[in-house]
Motif scaffolding. Structure first.
Motif, PDB file in Angstrom:
ATOM      1  N   THR A  99     103.012 -23.475  -7.730  1.00  0.00           N
ATOM      2  CA  THR A  99     102.421 -23.078  -6.593  1.00  0.00           C
ATOM      3  C   THR A  99     100.915 -22.669  -6.659  1.00  0.00           C
ATOM      4  O   THR A  99     100.125 -23.130  -5.904  1.00  0.00           O
ATOM      5  N   PHE A 100     100.863 -21.844  -7.545  1.00  0.00           N
ATOM      6  CA  PHE A 100      99.647 -20.991  -7.594  1.00  0.00           C
ATOM      7  C   PHE A 100      98.769 -21.519  -8.717  1.00  0.00           C
ATOM      8  O   PHE A 100      99.296 -21.164  -9.768  1.00  0.00           O
ATOM      9  N   THR A 101      97.825 -22.305  -8.574  1.00  0.00           N
ATOM     10  CA  THR A 101      97.371 -23.178  -9.591  1.00  0.00           C
ATOM     11  C   THR A 101      95.828 -22.385  -9.924  1.00  0.00           C
ATOM     12  O   THR A 101      95.275 -23.222 -10.624  1.00  0.00           O
ATOM     13  N   SER A 102      95.380 -21.345  -9.207  1.00  0.00           N
ATOM     14  CA  SER A 102      94.177 -20.958  -9.458  1.00  0.00           C
ATOM     15  C   SER A 102      94.054 -19.535 -10.047  1.00  0.00           C
ATOM     16  O   SER A 102      95.058 -19.215 -10.847  1.00  0.00           O
ATOM     17  N   PHE A 103      93.277 -18.538  -9.616  1.00  0.00           N
ATOM     18  CA  PHE A 103      93.311 -17.241 -10.247  1.00  0.00           C
ATOM     19  C   PHE A 103      93.331 -16.364  -9.180  1.00  0.00           C
ATOM     20  O   PHE A 103      92.741 -15.179  -9.191  1.00  0.00           O
ATOM     21  N   HIS A 104      93.832 -16.648  -8.026  1.00  0.00           N
ATOM     22  CA  HIS A 104      94.354 -15.737  -6.872  1.00  0.00           C
ATOM     23  C   HIS A 104      95.953 -15.802  -6.636  1.00  0.00           C
ATOM     24  O   HIS A 104      96.346 -16.918  -6.970  1.00  0.00           O
ATOM     25  N   GLY A 105      96.335 -14.879  -5.925  1.00  0.00           N
ATOM     26  CA  GLY A 105      97.584 -14.611  -5.323  1.00  0.00           C
ATOM     27  C   GLY A 105      98.750 -14.565  -6.364  1.00  0.00           C
ATOM     28  O   GLY A 105      99.841 -14.117  -5.973  1.00  0.00           O
ATOM     29  N   TYR A 106      98.588 -14.879  -7.778  1.00  0.00           N
ATOM     30  CA  TYR A 106      99.599 -14.922  -8.602  1.00  0.00           C
ATOM     31  C   TYR A 106     100.327 -13.296  -8.779  1.00  0.00           C
ATOM     32  O   TYR A 106     101.424 -13.291  -9.006  1.00  0.00           O
ATOM     33  N   ASP A 107      99.469 -12.407  -8.598  1.00  0.00           N
ATOM     34  CA  ASP A 107      99.983 -10.980  -8.848  1.00  0.00           C
ATOM     35  C   ASP A 107     100.913 -10.576  -7.632  1.00  0.00           C
ATOM     36  O   ASP A 107     101.958  -9.905  -7.803  1.00  0.00           O
ATOM     37  N   VAL A 108     100.396 -10.852  -6.296  1.00  0.00           N
ATOM     38  CA  VAL A 108     101.279 -10.615  -5.059  1.00  0.00           C
ATOM     39  C   VAL A 108     102.570 -11.414  -5.107  1.00  0.00           C
ATOM     40  O   VAL A 108     103.539 -10.859  -4.991  1.00  0.00           O
ATOM     41  N   ASP A 109     102.400 -12.569  -5.611  1.00  0.00           N
ATOM     42  CA  ASP A 109     103.676 -13.339  -5.605  1.00  0.00           C
ATOM     43  C   ASP A 109     104.489 -13.141  -6.649  1.00  0.00           C
ATOM     44  O   ASP A 109     105.810 -12.814  -6.434  1.00  0.00           O
ATOM     45  N   PHE A 110     104.047 -12.559  -7.769  1.00  0.00           N
ATOM     46  CA  PHE A 110     104.908 -12.031  -9.069  1.00  0.00           C
ATOM     47  C   PHE A 110     105.525 -10.869  -8.584  1.00  0.00           C
ATOM     48  O   PHE A 110     106.752 -10.362  -8.794  1.00  0.00           O
ATOM     49  N   SER A 111     104.877 -10.127  -7.794  1.00  0.00           N
ATOM     50  CA  SER A 111     105.336  -8.658  -7.479  1.00  0.00           C
ATOM     51  C   SER A 111     106.425  -8.712  -6.448  1.00  0.00           C
ATOM     52  O   SER A 111     107.464  -8.129  -6.471  1.00  0.00           O
ATOM     53  N   LEU A 112     106.146  -9.674  -5.474  1.00  0.00           N
ATOM     54  CA  LEU A 112     107.223  -9.845  -4.433  1.00  0.00           C
ATOM     55  C   LEU A 112     108.389 -10.298  -4.697  1.00  0.00           C
ATOM     56  O   LEU A 112     109.494 -10.030  -4.562  1.00  0.00           O
ATOM     57  N   ALA A 113     108.482 -11.138  -6.001  1.00  0.00           N
ATOM     58  CA  ALA A 113     109.527 -11.759  -6.839  1.00  0.00           C
ATOM     59  C   ALA A 113     110.359 -10.604  -7.423  1.00  0.00           C
ATOM     60  O   ALA A 113     111.720 -10.640  -7.186  1.00  0.00           O
TER      61      ALA A 113
END
Length: 266
Positions: free
Chosen positions: A164-178
């Protein structure tokens, strides 16, 4: 006992980072796993590759433009993560994440930070940001990706979503929410890092933040504090205002007209 994973593309930063780790981590065994990544893959893929190679039970995902200011911080990570209810720790995050596409940091009241931050403006001196004061731990639902420490067993349950997250943004919030669906997340105030860059809320960031809102629609807004209905409404209105302003700045009027009203206003 700690495997440090870095998505790296600037040699001088990585060399300074490695030297800083060696001088400050303490006496515990560690390894640094450098994933060379000059834009060849998203940070989720880089972090997953690094975590797969890790030989230790504790993982630390860190940006390479970081220096550690705390002595024996490795022991502090282990002490925090001995608590099985804690899924991950960091040095910046928020106790509230809106369903409207946004940064984790837009509502200062719910933020926690402990970082020595440099700024884009050369005239602005770096400063230690400590918010709030006089606390050891601050529970959050979203951690900033500059520094996230967790157990390898938790990463195996919740690997970074590289599809889903193929760049350098959003990965941290997504990982946190999971992770926060099963464990608690905390910003810690006994570890201080120096960070030499700031985020870039560009078009790519906007699209990734929209992906977060889509993926976590049933969970957002997410919070670990009690909010009354008036405060919930205020936060939603303010997040919507900021999102529309960002759309205007980035000239995304087509999203505002055809996408935003249908998907983000319920």
């Amino acid at each position: 006992m700690i495997s440090i994973v870095v998505s790296s593309y600037q040699k001088h930063y990585f060399e300074a980072f490695s030297e800083s780790v060696a001088k400050t981590i303490g006496t515990i065994p560690y390894e640094i796993i450098q994933i060379w990544n000059p834009g060849s893959m998203g940070i989720c893929e880089a972090y997953n590759r690094g975590a797969e190679k890790a030989k230790y039970a504790y993982l630390c995902f860190v940006h390479e433009d970081v220096l550690f200011k705390t002595k024996a911080w490795g022991n502090l990570i282990l002490a925090h993560l001995q608590n099985e209810n804690i899924g991950a720790i960091g040095v910046a995050g928020s106790a509230y994440k809106s369903e409207i596409p946004s940064s984790w940091s837009i509502f200062k009241t719910y933020n926690a930070l402990h970082i020595l931050q440099h700024y884009k403006e050369k005239s602005k001196r770096p400063q230690i940001i400590k918010q709030p004061n006089n606390v050891d731990l601050f529970q959050v639902v979203a951690l900033d990706g500059v520094f996230i420490a967790t157990r390898k067993a938790i990463w195996k349950q919740f690997p970074f979503d590289e599809k889903t997250f193929t760049s350098f943004h959003g990965y941290d919030v997504d990982f946190s929410l999971a992770i926060s669906q099963k464990y608690n997340l905390f910003v810690v105030f006994d570890i201080l890092i120096e960070h030499f860059s700031q985020g870039n809320a560009n078009n790519e960031w906007l699209l990734e933040s929209m992906k977060i809102s889509d993926k976590w629609r049933k969970v957002l807004p997410a919070t670990c504090v009690n909010l009354n209905s008036g405060e919930e409404k205020r936060l939603k209105v303010e997040a919507k205002r900021r999102f529309e302003k960002k759309l205007s700045i980035l000239n995304y009027n087509w999203i505002k007209k055809k996408y935003f009203k249908l998907k983000y206003v319920r």
